[in-house]
Design a protein around this motif. Structure first.
Motif, PDB file in Angstrom:
ATOM      1  N   GLN A  53      18.582  28.977  60.715  1.00  0.00           N
ATOM      2  CA  GLN A  53      18.491  30.367  59.907  1.00  0.00           C
ATOM      3  C   GLN A  53      18.578  29.972  58.175  1.00  0.00           C
ATOM      4  O   GLN A  53      17.663  30.610  57.798  1.00  0.00           O
ATOM      5  N   ASN A  54      18.995  28.735  57.964  1.00  0.00           N
ATOM      6  CA  ASN A  54      18.815  28.684  56.467  1.00  0.00           C
ATOM      7  C   ASN A  54      17.343  28.005  56.279  1.00  0.00           C
ATOM      8  O   ASN A  54      16.741  28.563  55.308  1.00  0.00           O
ATOM      9  N   PRO A  59      19.873  33.071  54.484  1.00  0.00           N
ATOM     10  CA  PRO A  59      20.998  32.137  54.087  1.00  0.00           C
ATOM     11  C   PRO A  59      22.300  32.304  54.710  1.00  0.00           C
ATOM     12  O   PRO A  59      22.807  33.400  55.124  1.00  0.00           O
ATOM     13  N   THR A  60      22.917  31.350  55.593  1.00  0.00           N
ATOM     14  CA  THR A  60      24.049  31.240  56.448  1.00  0.00           C
ATOM     15  C   THR A  60      25.142  30.185  56.063  1.00  0.00           C
ATOM     16  O   THR A  60      24.852  29.272  55.709  1.00  0.00           O
ATOM     17  N   PHE A  73      29.310  33.495  61.772  1.00  0.00           N
ATOM     18  CA  PHE A  73      28.389  33.380  61.180  1.00  0.00           C
ATOM     19  C   PHE A  73      28.229  34.455  59.871  1.00  0.00           C
ATOM     20  O   PHE A  73      28.248  35.582  60.304  1.00  0.00           O
ATOM     21  N   TYR A  74      28.136  33.953  58.808  1.00  0.00           N
ATOM     22  CA  TYR A  74      27.912  34.729  57.516  1.00  0.00           C
ATOM     23  C   TYR A  74      26.632  34.727  57.178  1.00  0.00           C
ATOM     24  O   TYR A  74      26.227  33.811  56.672  1.00  0.00           O
ATOM     25  N   VAL A  75      25.830  35.616  57.330  1.00  0.00           N
ATOM     26  CA  VAL A  75      24.445  35.739  57.304  1.00  0.00           C
ATOM     27  C   VAL A  75      23.924  36.931  56.402  1.00  0.00           C
ATOM     28  O   VAL A  75      24.394  38.039  56.321  1.00  0.00           O
ATOM     29  N   LYS A  76      23.262  36.542  55.047  1.00  0.00           N
ATOM     30  CA  LYS A  76      23.046  37.635  54.096  1.00  0.00           C
ATOM     31  C   LYS A  76      23.987  38.496  53.705  1.00  0.00           C
ATOM     32  O   LYS A  76      24.050  39.621  53.783  1.00  0.00           O
ATOM     33  N   GLU A  77      25.007  37.792  53.474  1.00  0.00           N
ATOM     34  CA  GLU A  77      26.260  38.223  52.745  1.00  0.00           C
ATOM     35  C   GLU A  77      27.124  39.367  53.726  1.00  0.00           C
ATOM     36  O   GLU A  77      27.845  40.329  53.272  1.00  0.00           O
ATOM     37  N   LEU A 133      19.913  37.262  63.522  1.00  0.00           N
ATOM     38  CA  LEU A 133      18.815  37.795  62.841  1.00  0.00           C
ATOM     39  C   LEU A 133      18.580  39.373  63.190  1.00  0.00           C
ATOM     40  O   LEU A 133      18.517  40.114  62.221  1.00  0.00           O
ATOM     41  N   VAL A 134      18.632  39.459  64.681  1.00  0.00           N
ATOM     42  CA  VAL A 134      18.855  41.209  64.849  1.00  0.00           C
ATOM     43  C   VAL A 134      20.114  41.818  64.127  1.00  0.00           C
ATOM     44  O   VAL A 134      20.042  42.737  63.644  1.00  0.00           O
TER      45      VAL A 134
END
Length: 176
Positions: A53-54, A59-60, A73-77, A133-134
């Motif tokens: 993902q990075n 940004p993960t 998972f901490y994705v895109k804040e 991502l979804v």
């Protein structure tokens, strides 16, 4: 009469024995790592998903919740999903291996299982990345993708591999 069913019973018995041995071995592994939170194999997958993902410019970061045996998972804040033991697809791999070895065909069985396990591993990584991502971009579709689309992808991959094994390897010599 029982002689007619002997090949089918042999395949079924091999499947059951292999499945149970692998299942008990996996349960032993899980029981051994219970005190550390999420098992190490699931953590490895979470780290690899994070790297992918990075690399895709999402940004993960991972946040460990050892008490609840999960990694977030901490994705895109935002917290998008969590990795739990069931996400590692080992139970799916156990089914795959048991089925293929039930139709044992020598050394090619080991080669096919190796290639199949790598394929399932990659499909599982992509499945988790896709779900993250979804959830990061279109949270409203999250349940549909988690409950229907991505399970269809991983189980569909197993069925496709089984069909390839049966059609091109297991029954090949019996047609001649």
């Amino acid at each position: 009469m029982l002689k007619d069913f002997k090949p089918v019973l042999g395949i079924l018995l091999r499947f059951i024995i292999i499945y149970l041995v692998l299942l008990f071995a996996y349960q032993f592994y899980l029981n051994h790592s219970k005190d550390t939170g999420l098992d190490s194999f699931s953590r490895l997958i979470a780290r690899q998903v994070c790297l992918i993902q990075n690399g895709l410019h999402y940004p993960t970061e991972l946040y460990d919740d050892a008490k609840n045996e999960q990694v977030w998972f901490y994705v895109k804040e935002q917290y998008t999903t969590r990795m739990v033991e069931g996400c590692n697809a080992i139970s799916v791999a156990i089914l795959f291996v048991s089925f293929v070895f039930a139709f044992y065909k020598g050394v090619q069985t080991f080669i096919f299982v190796g290639v199949g396990l790598v394929t399932l591993y990659i499909m599982n990584l992509l499945r988790i990345v896709g779900l993250n991502l979804v959830m990061a971009e279109h949270k409203e579709y999250g349940i549909m993708f988690h409950d229907f689309i991505f399970p269809a992808v991983i189980y569909g991959s197993v069925v496709l591999l089984w069909l390839i094994w049966i059609k091109f390897f297991a029954l090949k010599n019996e047609k001649s």
